[in-house]
Scaffold this active site. Sequence first.
Site, PDB file in Angstrom:
ATOM      1  N   ALA A  13       0.844  -1.205   0.000  1.00  0.00           N
ATOM      2  CA  ALA A  13       0.000   0.000   0.000  1.00  0.00           C
ATOM      3  C   ALA A  13       0.874   1.248   0.000  1.00  0.00           C
ATOM      4  CB  ALA A  13      -0.929  -0.019   1.215  1.00  0.00           C
TER       5      ALA A  13
ATOM      6  N   ASN B 251       8.045  -2.826  -2.118  1.00  0.00           N
ATOM      7  CA  ASN B 251       9.284  -2.091  -2.356  1.00  0.00           C
ATOM      8  C   ASN B 251      10.412  -3.032  -2.806  1.00  0.00           C
ATOM      9  OD1 ASN B 251       8.439  -2.760   0.286  1.00  0.00           O
ATOM     10  ND2 ASN B 251      10.203  -1.755   1.184  1.00  0.00           N
TER      11      ASN B 251
ATOM     12  N   THR C  80      17.511  -0.819  -3.123  1.00  0.00           N
ATOM     13  CA  THR C  80      18.864  -1.297  -3.398  1.00  0.00           C
ATOM     14  C   THR C  80      19.346  -2.089  -2.187  1.00  0.00           C
ATOM     15  OG1 THR C  80      19.236   0.684  -4.708  1.00  0.00           O
ATOM     16  CG2 THR C  80      21.200  -0.540  -4.042  1.00  0.00           C
TER      17      THR C  80
ATOM     18  N   CYS D  68      13.388   5.958  -7.319  1.00  0.00           N
ATOM     19  CA  CYS D  68      13.505   5.053  -8.472  1.00  0.00           C
ATOM     20  C   CYS D  68      14.771   5.200  -9.311  1.00  0.00           C
ATOM     21  CB  CYS D  68      12.292   5.227  -9.375  1.00  0.00           C
ATOM     22  SG  CYS D  68      10.762   4.737  -8.565  1.00  0.00           S
TER      23      CYS D  68
ATOM     24  N   ARG E  31      12.762  10.572  -0.473  1.00  0.00           N
ATOM     25  CA  ARG E  31      13.729   9.498  -0.736  1.00  0.00           C
ATOM     26  C   ARG E  31      14.744   9.935  -1.799  1.00  0.00           C
ATOM     27  NH1 ARG E  31       9.690   4.442  -1.523  1.00  0.00           N
ATOM     28  NH2 ARG E  31       8.461   6.060  -2.552  1.00  0.00           N
TER      29      ARG E  31
HETATM   30  N1  LIG Z   1       7.297   5.420  -6.119  1.00  0.00           N
HETATM   31  C1  LIG Z   1       7.078   5.513  -7.417  1.00  0.00           C
HETATM   32  O1  LIG Z   1       6.791   6.573  -7.936  1.00  0.00           O
HETATM   33  C2  LIG Z   1       7.168   4.291  -8.288  1.00  0.00           C
HETATM   34  C3  LIG Z   1       6.732   4.378  -9.610  1.00  0.00           C
HETATM   35  C4  LIG Z   1       6.806   3.236 -10.416  1.00  0.00           C
HETATM   36  C5  LIG Z   1       7.297   2.052  -9.905  1.00  0.00           C
HETATM   37  N2  LIG Z   1       7.717   1.994  -8.614  1.00  0.00           N
HETATM   38  C6  LIG Z   1       8.157   0.686  -8.096  1.00  0.00           C
HETATM   39  O2  LIG Z   1       7.034   0.124  -7.405  1.00  0.00           O
HETATM   40  C7  LIG Z   1       7.484  -0.615  -6.252  1.00  0.00           C
HETATM   41  C8  LIG Z   1       6.834  -0.058  -4.997  1.00  0.00           C
HETATM   42  O3  LIG Z   1       7.285   1.257  -4.817  1.00  0.00           O
HETATM   43  P1  LIG Z   1       6.613   2.223  -3.732  1.00  0.00           P
HETATM   44  O4  LIG Z   1       7.224   3.550  -3.919  1.00  0.00           O
HETATM   45  O5  LIG Z   1       5.140   2.066  -3.775  1.00  0.00           O
HETATM   46  O6  LIG Z   1       7.151   1.547  -2.381  1.00  0.00           O
HETATM   47  P2  LIG Z   1       6.702   1.889  -0.884  1.00  0.00           P
HETATM   48  O7  LIG Z   1       7.880   1.647  -0.027  1.00  0.00           O
HETATM   49  O8  LIG Z   1       6.012   3.204  -0.843  1.00  0.00           O
HETATM   50  O9  LIG Z   1       5.566   0.791  -0.564  1.00  0.00           O
HETATM   51  C9  LIG Z   1       5.805  -0.570  -0.533  1.00  0.00           C
HETATM   52  C10 LIG Z   1       4.831  -1.207   0.455  1.00  0.00           C
HETATM   53  O10 LIG Z   1       4.945  -2.623   0.354  1.00  0.00           O
HETATM   54  C11 LIG Z   1       4.691  -3.172   1.649  1.00  0.00           C
HETATM   55  N3  LIG Z   1       5.143  -4.565   1.694  1.00  0.00           N
HETATM   56  C12 LIG Z   1       6.415  -5.042   1.838  1.00  0.00           C
HETATM   57  N4  LIG Z   1       6.395  -6.402   1.816  1.00  0.00           N
HETATM   58  C13 LIG Z   1       5.096  -6.778   1.656  1.00  0.00           C
HETATM   59  C14 LIG Z   1       4.440  -8.026   1.534  1.00  0.00           C
HETATM   60  N5  LIG Z   1       5.126  -9.160   1.547  1.00  0.00           N
HETATM   61  N6  LIG Z   1       3.108  -8.057   1.383  1.00  0.00           N
HETATM   62  C15 LIG Z   1       2.389  -6.909   1.332  1.00  0.00           C
HETATM   63  N7  LIG Z   1       2.961  -5.681   1.420  1.00  0.00           N
HETATM   64  C16 LIG Z   1       4.289  -5.620   1.580  1.00  0.00           C
HETATM   65  C17 LIG Z   1       5.433  -2.238   2.573  1.00  0.00           C
HETATM   66  O11 LIG Z   1       4.939  -2.346   3.894  1.00  0.00           O
HETATM   67  C18 LIG Z   1       5.128  -0.873   1.925  1.00  0.00           C
HETATM   68  O12 LIG Z   1       3.993  -0.271   2.510  1.00  0.00           O
HETATM   69  C19 LIG Z   1       9.008  -0.530  -6.268  1.00  0.00           C
HETATM   70  O13 LIG Z   1       9.498  -1.636  -6.957  1.00  0.00           O
HETATM   71  C20 LIG Z   1       9.275   0.727  -7.082  1.00  0.00           C
HETATM   72  O14 LIG Z   1      10.515   0.690  -7.727  1.00  0.00           O
HETATM   73  C21 LIG Z   1       7.655   3.072  -7.792  1.00  0.00           C
HETATM   74  O1  LIG Z   2      14.110  17.596 -16.500  1.00  0.00           O
HETATM   75  C1  LIG Z   2      14.115  17.083 -15.365  1.00  0.00           C
HETATM   76  C2  LIG Z   2      13.142  16.156 -14.923  1.00  0.00           C
HETATM   77  C3  LIG Z   2      13.225  15.635 -13.636  1.00  0.00           C
HETATM   78  N1  LIG Z   2      14.242  16.011 -12.812  1.00  0.00           N
HETATM   79  C4  LIG Z   2      14.347  15.404 -11.464  1.00  0.00           C
HETATM   80  O2  LIG Z   2      14.340  13.996 -11.599  1.00  0.00           O
HETATM   81  C5  LIG Z   2      13.785  13.389 -10.443  1.00  0.00           C
HETATM   82  C6  LIG Z   2      12.710  12.384 -10.816  1.00  0.00           C
HETATM   83  O3  LIG Z   2      11.602  13.060 -11.344  1.00  0.00           O
HETATM   84  P1  LIG Z   2      10.358  12.303 -12.022  1.00  0.00           P
HETATM   85  O4  LIG Z   2      10.852  11.334 -13.005  1.00  0.00           O
HETATM   86  O5  LIG Z   2       9.428  13.329 -12.493  1.00  0.00           O
HETATM   87  O6  LIG Z   2       9.683  11.589 -10.745  1.00  0.00           O
HETATM   88  P2  LIG Z   2       9.649  10.073 -10.225  1.00  0.00           P
HETATM   89  O7  LIG Z   2       8.463   9.976  -9.347  1.00  0.00           O
HETATM   90  O8  LIG Z   2      10.965   9.683  -9.695  1.00  0.00           O
HETATM   91  O9  LIG Z   2       9.299   9.198 -11.539  1.00  0.00           O
HETATM   92  C7  LIG Z   2      10.279   8.427 -12.232  1.00  0.00           C
HETATM   93  O10 LIG Z   2      10.457   7.180 -11.592  1.00  0.00           O
HETATM   94  C8  LIG Z   2       9.231   6.402 -11.490  1.00  0.00           C
HETATM   95  C9  LIG Z   2       9.563   5.154 -10.692  1.00  0.00           C
HETATM   96  O11 LIG Z   2      10.097   4.140 -11.451  1.00  0.00           O
HETATM   97  C10 LIG Z   2       8.732   6.096 -12.899  1.00  0.00           C
HETATM   98  O12 LIG Z   2       7.545   5.319 -12.818  1.00  0.00           O
HETATM   99  C11 LIG Z   2       8.477   7.405 -13.640  1.00  0.00           C
HETATM  100  O13 LIG Z   2       8.057   7.118 -14.983  1.00  0.00           O
HETATM  101  C12 LIG Z   2       9.760   8.210 -13.654  1.00  0.00           C
HETATM  102  O14 LIG Z   2       9.538   9.480 -14.268  1.00  0.00           O
HETATM  103  C13 LIG Z   2      13.266  14.532  -9.564  1.00  0.00           C
HETATM  104  O15 LIG Z   2      14.208  14.814  -8.561  1.00  0.00           O
HETATM  105  C14 LIG Z   2      13.162  15.684 -10.541  1.00  0.00           C
HETATM  106  O16 LIG Z   2      13.292  16.938  -9.917  1.00  0.00           O
HETATM  107  C15 LIG Z   2      15.197  16.914 -13.232  1.00  0.00           C
HETATM  108  O17 LIG Z   2      16.119  17.247 -12.488  1.00  0.00           O
HETATM  109  N2  LIG Z   2      15.106  17.434 -14.501  1.00  0.00           N
END
Ligand SMILES: NC(=O)c1ccc[n+]([C@@H]2O[C@H](COP(=O)([O-])OP(=O)(O)OC[C@H]3O[C@@H](n4cnc5c(N)ncnc54)[C@H](O)[C@@H]3O)[C@@H](O)[C@H]2O)c1
Ligand SMILES: O=c1ccn([C@@H]2O[C@H](COP(=O)(O)OP(=O)(O)O[C@H]3O[C@H](CO)[C@@H](O)[C@H](O)[C@H]3O)[C@@H](O)[C@H]2O)c(=O)[nH]1
Length: 490
Positions: A27, A105, A108, A291, A361
């Site tokens: 979540a 999650n 790394t 990410c 983060r």
């Molecule tokens: N944050 C983003 O913008 C973003 C965008 C695209 C992809 N991702 C990817 O999506 C994944 C999740 O990222 P996030 O930012 O949502 O992470 P997050 O840390 O916000 O949330 C992950 C959640 O998973 C829960 N969890 C851990 N083990 C579990 C289990 N066994 N069963 C159920 N829940 C469990 C944790 O308690 C936590 O609440 C990562 O692989 C990340 O790289 C993140």
């Molecule tokens: O021209 C730019 C664009 C972004 N940023 C920085 O880059 C970082 C990441 O920005 P952004 O990509 O917009 O946000 P995220 O939420 O990290 O999203 C990225 O990471 C996610 C997790 O994988 C993916 O799902 C998205 O497609 C990807 O854009 C931030 O610190 C921004 O300020 C810059 O410095 N210059």
Amino acid sequence: MGNISNENEYSATTQPIDVKRLCCLGAGYVGGPTCSVLALKCPHIVVTVADPDEERIARWNSDKLPIYEPDLDEIVTKCRGRNLFFTTDLAKSIQEADLIFISVNTPTKTYGFGKGRAADLRFVESAARSIAEHARTYKIVVEKSTVPVSAAESITKILRANIKHEAKFQVLSNPEFLAEGTAVSDLFRPDRILIGGEQSPEGLSAIESLCRVYENWVPREKIITMNTWSSELSKLAANAFLAQRISSINAMSAICEATGADVQEVSHAIGSDSRIGSKFLQASVGFGGSCFQKDVLNLVYISESLNLPEVANYWYQVIEINDFQRTRFARRITQGMFNTVAGKKIAIFGFAFKKNTADTRESAAIHICKQLIEEGAHLKIFDPKVKKEQILLDLSDDFSAPSTSLLRQVEILSCPYEAAKQTHAIALCTEWDLFRDLDYEKIYSEMLKPPFIFDGRRILDDKHLRQIGFNVEVIGQRSAGHSVHLSNGH
Ligand SMILES: NC(=O)c1ccc[n+]([C@@H]2O[C@H](COP(=O)([O-])OP(=O)(O)OC[C@H]3O[C@@H](n4cnc5c(N)ncnc54)[C@H](O)[C@@H]3O)[C@@H](O)[C@H]2O)c1
Ligand SMILES: O=c1ccn([C@@H]2O[C@H](COP(=O)(O)OP(=O)(O)O[C@H]3O[C@H](CO)[C@@H](O)[C@H](O)[C@H]3O)[C@@H](O)[C@H]2O)c(=O)[nH]1
């Protein structure tokens, strides 16, 4: 299930299923918004988000959601209790679901083999083991977390070895591309939905079942299907390409600062080439977020593991330039203020890794603040969304309780004017819109003289600020009074 007929089992695996109940393990920033939008767009599907973190789930069930995203509150309020549920009961959620997202999650690794590079897959594995333990009927298991290539294969092996009661399953890869701060609009109108799966009749029918869920609001031509490995690698590749663009423009910003070129003009010139495109060419204090760094390091680790050191080195440079950019900004602040910030007060505008999120983060602000603290500065930090406790945690060594020396050097303020009052400088680290609209004449009058502004995001009107009397230093722009020195004899 013991009493399931062969015909039902067959139809559940080679014919697309009509998903009626969907559960998401995790979540977080992905699971919460993705499932909320899914519940809104698919009122006929019951969506349950399950996470063992009791506090997180309690907040999803309250008025104060655990994450901030524009427009998310309204969607949750509308769907929660109707067809959207948040629970800590993983077993029941898994048992009832036709389709299960794994959105846990994948940080790394901080220990053992691949420390500092490889993705830590223990949460993915524990999610797979929970599914194996509780599944009683056919499940489509969807890997939404960002994972290394072939993680779906590992999930399949875990399920196959542990699943009970003849339950069948298919594992798909469906990486998420939402960006924080724009999660809802990204989910409403995704550039594409990517679904990878096994290229067998069972795999293709599972892909089709998931396509039909997305088709409730995403046009079919935006849904791309492929084999599982391509899908897993495409997610890492997309983030690596995006991060690489930022490091490329930030590398240019260093050349601009050392010459008379302006990175905004360079960015405009190259971005006008339709082959290059204008997005993600904004020079900054360096990329942050959970990410980019993690996923590029993951790609580096995969390349090393495949004995491709040249490829690993190529992508590692993206991280090195990002580290360089953050350090360069902190050094510029120090050098700009007569080569010392010891004992000086600096207002930090913005602590989140980008605007419209409270997420810190890997925020560049953390690294910049730590370097300024090391130089002896006193920081007055303001961010409109990040909580005081989070900032102190991020600045503490090893995430321990803040030390007395840290508390002596850092103050967290809830108003930008208070943060800037009686300081020698402002360092802008996050591009929150509100920073553009502040009354800088008032701020100037309350700062120590001569006042400095270091704009790490290029969002302020530098000409106007100079007219007011500020010394303004902008990322990707040469400092006033700086002359060009080329050291190769020219
Ligand atoms: N944050 C983003 O913008 C973003 C965008 C695209 C992809 N991702 C990817 O999506 C994944 C999740 O990222 P996030 O930012 O949502 O992470 P997050 O840390 O916000 O949330 C992950 C959640 O998973 C829960 N969890 C851990 N083990 C579990 C289990 N066994 N069963 C159920 N829940 C469990 C944790 O308690 C936590 O609440 C990562 O692989 C990340 O790289 C993140
Ligand atoms: O021209 C730019 C664009 C972004 N940023 C920085 O880059 C970082 C990441 O920005 P952004 O990509 O917009 O946000 P995220 O939420 O990290 O999203 C990225 O990471 C996610 C997790 O994988 C993916 O799902 C998205 O497609 C990807 O854009 C931030 O610190 C921004 O300020 C810059 O410095 N210059």
